[in-house]
Design a protein around this motif. Structure first.
Motif, mmCIF file in Angstrom:
data_model
loop_
_atom_site.group_PDB
_atom_site.id
_atom_site.type_symbol
_atom_site.label_atom_id
_atom_site.label_comp_id
_atom_site.label_asym_id
_atom_site.label_seq_id
_atom_site.Cartn_x
_atom_site.Cartn_y
_atom_site.Cartn_z
ATOM 1 N N VAL A 114 0.812 -1.208 0.000
ATOM 2 C CA VAL A 114 0.000 0.000 0.000
ATOM 3 C C VAL A 114 0.850 1.265 0.000
ATOM 4 O O VAL A 114 1.739 1.432 0.825
ATOM 5 N N GLU A 115 0.549 2.141 -0.946
ATOM 6 C CA GLU A 115 1.218 3.440 -1.027
ATOM 7 C C GLU A 115 0.557 4.420 -0.070
ATOM 8 O O GLU A 115 1.207 5.076 0.713
ATOM 9 N N TRP A 116 -0.763 4.493 -0.165
ATOM 10 C CA TRP A 116 -1.509 5.313 0.790
ATOM 11 C C TRP A 116 -2.917 4.783 0.973
ATOM 12 O O TRP A 116 -3.429 4.026 0.140
ATOM 13 N N ALA A 117 -3.581 5.199 2.035
ATOM 14 C CA ALA A 117 -4.980 4.853 2.280
ATOM 15 C C ALA A 117 -5.617 6.054 2.954
ATOM 16 O O ALA A 117 -5.097 6.554 3.953
ATOM 17 N N GLU A 118 -6.694 6.539 2.344
ATOM 18 C CA GLU A 118 -7.294 7.778 2.836
ATOM 19 C C GLU A 118 -8.806 7.632 2.935
ATOM 20 O O GLU A 118 -9.438 7.032 2.076
ATOM 21 N N PRO A 119 -9.402 8.212 3.967
ATOM 22 C CA PRO A 119 -10.865 8.137 4.080
ATOM 23 C C PRO A 119 -11.555 9.165 3.186
ATOM 24 O O PRO A 119 -10.942 10.147 2.775
ATOM 25 N N MET A 120 -12.817 8.877 2.917
ATOM 26 C CA MET A 120 -13.636 9.794 2.127
ATOM 27 C C MET A 120 -15.035 9.751 2.714
ATOM 28 O O MET A 120 -15.499 8.688 3.145
ATOM 29 N N LEU A 121 -15.676 10.913 2.754
ATOM 30 C CA LEU A 121 -17.025 10.968 3.334
ATOM 31 C C LEU A 121 -17.961 11.664 2.345
ATOM 32 O O LEU A 121 -17.669 12.774 1.884
ATOM 33 N N ILE A 122 -19.030 10.976 1.991
ATOM 34 C CA ILE A 122 -19.968 11.539 1.003
ATOM 35 C C ILE A 122 -21.322 11.727 1.667
ATOM 36 O O ILE A 122 -21.817 10.835 2.359
ATOM 37 N N SER A 123 -21.914 12.893 1.454
ATOM 38 C CA SER A 123 -23.222 13.140 2.036
ATOM 39 C C SER A 123 -23.971 14.169 1.204
ATOM 40 O O SER A 123 -23.482 14.630 0.172
ATOM 41 N N ASN A 124 -25.184 14.479 1.645
ATOM 42 C CA ASN A 124 -25.947 15.521 0.969
ATOM 43 C C ASN A 124 -26.016 16.743 1.859
ATOM 44 O O ASN A 124 -25.936 16.645 3.081
ATOM 45 N N GLY A 125 -26.176 17.920 1.264
ATOM 46 C CA GLY A 125 -26.337 19.136 2.054
ATOM 47 C C GLY A 125 -27.100 20.165 1.269
ATOM 48 O O GLY A 125 -27.239 20.046 0.043
ATOM 49 N N LEU A 126 -27.625 21.170 1.967
ATOM 50 C CA LEU A 126 -28.329 22.239 1.276
ATOM 51 C C LEU A 126 -27.412 23.446 1.188
ATOM 52 O O LEU A 126 -26.929 23.953 2.204
ATOM 53 N N PHE A 127 -27.148 23.872 -0.029
ATOM 54 C CA PHE A 127 -26.240 24.988 -0.299
ATOM 55 C C PHE A 127 -27.073 26.258 -0.301
ATOM 56 O O PHE A 127 -28.053 26.366 -1.035
ATOM 57 N N ARG A 128 -26.672 27.225 0.524
ATOM 58 C CA ARG A 128 -27.422 28.478 0.610
ATOM 59 C C ARG A 128 -26.885 29.437 -0.439
ATOM 60 O O ARG A 128 -25.702 29.759 -0.458
ATOM 61 N N THR A 129 -27.759 29.881 -1.351
ATOM 62 C CA THR A 129 -27.312 30.813 -2.400
ATOM 63 C C THR A 129 -27.463 32.242 -1.905
ATOM 64 O O THR A 129 -28.015 32.488 -0.834
ATOM 65 N N LYS A 130 -26.971 33.183 -2.715
ATOM 66 C CA LYS A 130 -26.928 34.588 -2.284
ATOM 67 C C LYS A 130 -28.301 35.148 -1.983
ATOM 68 O O LYS A 130 -28.472 35.961 -1.082
ATOM 69 N N ASP A 131 -29.297 34.708 -2.749
ATOM 70 C CA ASP A 131 -30.640 35.280 -2.518
ATOM 71 C C ASP A 131 -31.398 34.547 -1.423
ATOM 72 O O ASP A 131 -32.578 34.760 -1.224
ATOM 73 N N GLY A 132 -30.688 33.657 -0.721
ATOM 74 C CA GLY A 132 -31.307 33.012 0.427
ATOM 75 C C GLY A 132 -32.067 31.745 0.098
ATOM 76 O O GLY A 132 -32.642 31.112 0.985
ATOM 77 N N SER A 133 -32.042 31.335 -1.184
ATOM 78 C CA SER A 133 -32.679 30.060 -1.509
ATOM 79 C C SER A 133 -31.655 28.944 -1.303
ATOM 80 O O SER A 133 -30.478 29.203 -1.037
ATOM 81 N N TYR A 134 -32.100 27.706 -1.431
ATOM 82 C CA TYR A 134 -31.203 26.578 -1.176
ATOM 83 C C TYR A 134 -31.153 25.651 -2.377
ATOM 84 O O TYR A 134 -32.145 25.490 -3.081
ATOM 85 N N GLU A 135 -30.002 25.068 -2.595
ATOM 86 C CA GLU A 135 -29.837 24.055 -3.633
ATOM 87 C C GLU A 135 -29.261 22.814 -2.980
ATOM 88 O O GLU A 135 -28.332 22.903 -2.171
ATOM 89 N N SER A 136 -29.820 21.675 -3.352
ATOM 90 C CA SER A 136 -29.291 20.434 -2.810
ATOM 91 C C SER A 136 -27.978 20.096 -3.524
ATOM 92 O O SER A 136 -27.900 20.144 -4.747
ATOM 93 N N VAL A 137 -26.940 19.816 -2.746
ATOM 94 C CA VAL A 137 -25.661 19.445 -3.353
ATOM 95 C C VAL A 137 -25.147 18.163 -2.703
ATOM 96 O O VAL A 137 -25.591 17.759 -1.628
ATOM 97 N N ARG A 138 -24.222 17.531 -3.432
ATOM 98 C CA ARG A 138 -23.581 16.334 -2.932
ATOM 99 C C ARG A 138 -22.233 16.798 -2.395
ATOM 100 O O ARG A 138 -21.431 17.347 -3.163
ATOM 101 N N VAL A 139 -22.002 16.623 -1.088
ATOM 102 C CA VAL A 139 -20.723 17.067 -0.546
ATOM 103 C C VAL A 139 -19.786 15.871 -0.395
ATOM 104 O O VAL A 139 -20.174 14.813 0.095
ATOM 105 N N VAL A 140 -18.562 16.077 -0.836
ATOM 106 C CA VAL A 140 -17.566 15.012 -0.807
ATOM 107 C C VAL A 140 -16.399 15.500 0.040
ATOM 108 O O VAL A 140 -15.734 16.473 -0.329
ATOM 109 N N GLY A 141 -16.174 14.828 1.172
ATOM 110 C CA GLY A 141 -15.092 15.252 2.047
ATOM 111 C C GLY A 141 -13.852 14.421 1.814
ATOM 112 O O GLY A 141 -13.907 13.192 1.730
ATOM 113 N N THR A 142 -12.699 15.094 1.670
ATOM 114 C CA THR A 142 -11.446 14.371 1.492
ATOM 115 C C THR A 142 -10.455 14.851 2.536
ATOM 116 O O THR A 142 -10.566 15.959 3.068
#
Ligand SMILES: Nc1ncnc2c1ncn2[C@@H]1O[C@H](COP(=O)(O)OP(=O)(O)O)[C@@H](O)[C@H]1O
Ligand SMILES: [Mg+2]
Lengths: 239, 373
Positions: free
Chosen positions: B86-114
């Protein structure tokens, strides 16, 4: 030499069988222009089609020289037509899209074989003889009816066929063009020693005939060849 | 000469040639465009796996696609790290979240943590800023194609995802998943957004050493971690594509429109070739009379079909490449694997031949006796 022994043809329209050509024996020699005439519906085309191997007779036998050609397969008939026959039709029936030269060469190459090396010069020479100099690269539609018909004669002759069959070759032409075509055919028969058969009910072609055969209701009613008896003997003796 | 005759006929009979060409072009263009969208979508499906740079993915057992893995312990990374392969092994976390836009509305996004600093499985192509900007715990990416949807955020803007404050650190280029907008962030940020227990992740990404026998290394991982699924990257990519392809009906819908495109093309080709041959029956009869066999006539018609198919395929591909160039880099998924054009060309030529069959039947039936009157 072309030999027909008791060739007859029946057509059946629906259930009824009708005899349109009664047993006919005929011997056509090279170097002779034979005109086959008769009223419409007398069986001229039927007889010519049988001779031309595009129609099989119901009865009788047919020979080219010593080769029996009575009942050939489609491919055999096509190959004999290709090798031994030249055809001239009522209309020139040149293929549009092909130049005059291509149309002439077509009869060499239609089964896919390479035309002989000298065939281009031959075709040019032939076109020149037929008064079609300068038309080689032209499209058929640019030519007059008479010129097209002469081009179709070139297409028939390019292979040096021993037998040349012509179906009403002058009927779509004016008197002058018809005259030129008939002179050409006559010269071909005699000078080049071919069997030339011309079907026509145009009286203007009769003077060109070495032999005039009249057909009526499927029966030969007159034949100008004097040696009719001799012919029968040939037919009997040879087979 | 037969193919030469065919060529002259094709050039001479312009209206039917044009008609048949349209049929061929329709097939190449419509089917090619359908396939490019389909392959584009397939790419979206497995985008995270395909760009992860990992050789193996350790996930919870029985996962059906890379987007739906149960949480597993981060200790697997430590266990695996010690192995020779093994050269490397790294965790990854995937989830959903609501992205707040400038006008205060929300967009559903897929968040990927590395995980910093390697950011394995993270963004691979940047439009603005770069990898370094992502070393900050608060940084997230948005994609160029999603900017408008997310209210045109700019690098440096502060906003919220899932109630957690984030800063737009970089703008990615073409990071888009099948489930929509992809937002890359740090592992901790995604954990905060998703409120996952500490030390639990969606997957552990493993890269083998250059020298390792990858298949053998994979088998060893499997032996060590029998309670978890160990996938090769290619295996997980295929699994994910197959999952979406079969569960979403995409396969059926693309198949249907492709069949329709082919049918329309075949009908156009058949009709125009048929009409063209009808207009040439006399010529074919003459050819038969002067010595052509049925085979020769068939070869002329087949050559005509091949010539038209060849030209049509060429024009179709020119149009298709214009379209693909225009949509390349847009939000319209489009991608053609390198072997597809050749298959499409061969397929279209075969279809064109099929389309010429009716015409072929008419042509070989041209009666040589019909030339006499
Ligand atoms: N294919 C055919 N089927 C049925 N009858 C035919 C066919 N061809 C010709 N006939 C009939 O045979 C007779 C002779 O026709 P044809 O040889 O064309 O005469 P001609 O050429 O002398 O005008 C005519 O009565 C014609 O109707
Ligand atoms: Mg007639």
């Amino acid at each position: 030499m072309l030999l027909l022994k008791n060739i007859a043809k029946d057509f059946s329209d629906g259930r009824e069988k009708r005899r349109v050509l009664f047993p006919t024996s005929l011997e056509c020699r090279a170097g002779e222009l034979t005109v086959l005439s008769g009223p419409s519906g007398s069986g001229k085309t039927t007889l010519l089609s049988i001779i031309g191997l595009v129609l099989t007779p119901s009865e009788g036998q047919m020979f080219i020289d010593d080769l029996e050609v009575t009942a050939l397969s489609d491919v055999e008939a096509a190959t004999i037509r290709l090798k031994r026959y030249g055809f001239v039709f009522q209309q020139a029936m040149l293929v549009e899209g092909l130049t005059i030269l291509d149309n002439v060469m077509l009869s060499f190459a239609i089964q896919g074989e390479k035309p002989p090396a000298d065939s281009f010069e031959k075709a040019s020479a032939l076109l020149k003889t037929l008064g079609l100099e300068g038309t080689a690269q032209m499209q058929p539609r640019l030519l007059s009816g008479g010129m097209k018909q002469r081009a179709s004669i070139a297409r028939a002759l390019i292979k040096d066929p021993p037998i040349l069959l012509c179906d009403e070759p002058t009927s779509a032409l004016d008197a002058e063009s018809g005259q030129v075509v008939m002179e050409t055919l006559k010269r071909i028969a005699i000078e080049e020693n071919r069997v030339v058969i011309v079907v026509s009910h145009d009286a203007r072609v009769f003077p060109f005939a070495d032999r005039l055969i009249q057909l009526e209701s499927g029966i030969i009613t007159s034949d100008t060849r004097e040696s009719n008896q001799e012919e029968k003997e040939i037919i009997h003796a040879s087979h | 000469m037969r193919s030469y005759v065919a060529l002259r006929m094709v050039l001479h009979d312009r209206s039917s040639t044009t008609g048949a060409l349209l049929g061929v072009i329709a097939i190449v263009f419509l089917v090619g465009q359908q396939l490019s969208i389909l392959f584009g979508l397939l790419n979206y499906m497995s985008v995270l796996v395909d760009h992860s740079g990992a050789d193996a993915w350790i996930t919870s057992e029985n996962v059906r696609n890379s987007d739906a893995s149960g949480l597993i312990s981060g200790r697997y990374a430590d266990r695996v790290m010690g192995l020779d392969d093994v050269e490397w092994a790294e965790p990854m976390l995937i989830s959903n979240g609501l992205f707040r836009t400038k006008d205060g509305s929300y967009e559903s996004v897929r968040v990927v943590g590395t995980k910093r600093p390697r950011l394995a499985g993270g963004a691979w192509e940047f439009f603005a800023a770069d990898q370094d900007a992502m070393l900050d715990r608060e940084s997230v990416t948005v994609d160029r194609l999603d900017l408008e949807k997310l209210g045109n955020p700019r690098v440096g803007d502060i906003t919220e995802i899932g109630g957690q404050q984030v800063r737009i650190g970089a703008i990615t280029n073409g990071a888009r998943g099948f489930q929509g907008t992809l937002v890359f962030a740090s592992l901790d940020k995604v954990s905060d957004i998703a409120r996952t227990p500490p030390g639990r992740y969606s997957a552990i990404l493993v890269r083998f050493k250059e020298s390792a026998d990858k298949q053998a290394a994979l088998e060893r991982l499997r032996a060590i971690l029998p309670e978890r699924s160990v996938h090769s990257a290619a295996g997980l990519s295929n699994l994910t594509r197959t999952y979406y392809f079969t569960t979403t009906g995409i396969g059926g819908s693309f198949g249907f429109s492709t069949v329709i495109a082919v049918l329309i093309g075949v009908v156009i080709i058949s009709l125009t070739m048929y009409t063209s041959v009808l207009g040439r029956v006399k010529d074919f009869a003459v050819m038969r009379a002067i010595g052509a066999r049925k085979l020769d006539i068939a070869l002329v018609v087949i050559s005509e079909a091949m010539i038209i198919a060849g030209i049509g395929v060429f024009i179709g591909f020119v149009l298709l490449s214009v379209l693909l160039n225009a949509t390349n880099g847009s939000s319209i998924p489009s991608f053609l694997p390198s072997e597809v054009p050749a298959l499409l060309a061969i397929g279209t030529i075969l279809i064109s031949l099929m389309g010429s069959l009716i015409a072929l039947r008419v042509a070989v039936k041209a009666e040589p006796a019909s030339v006499f009157h």
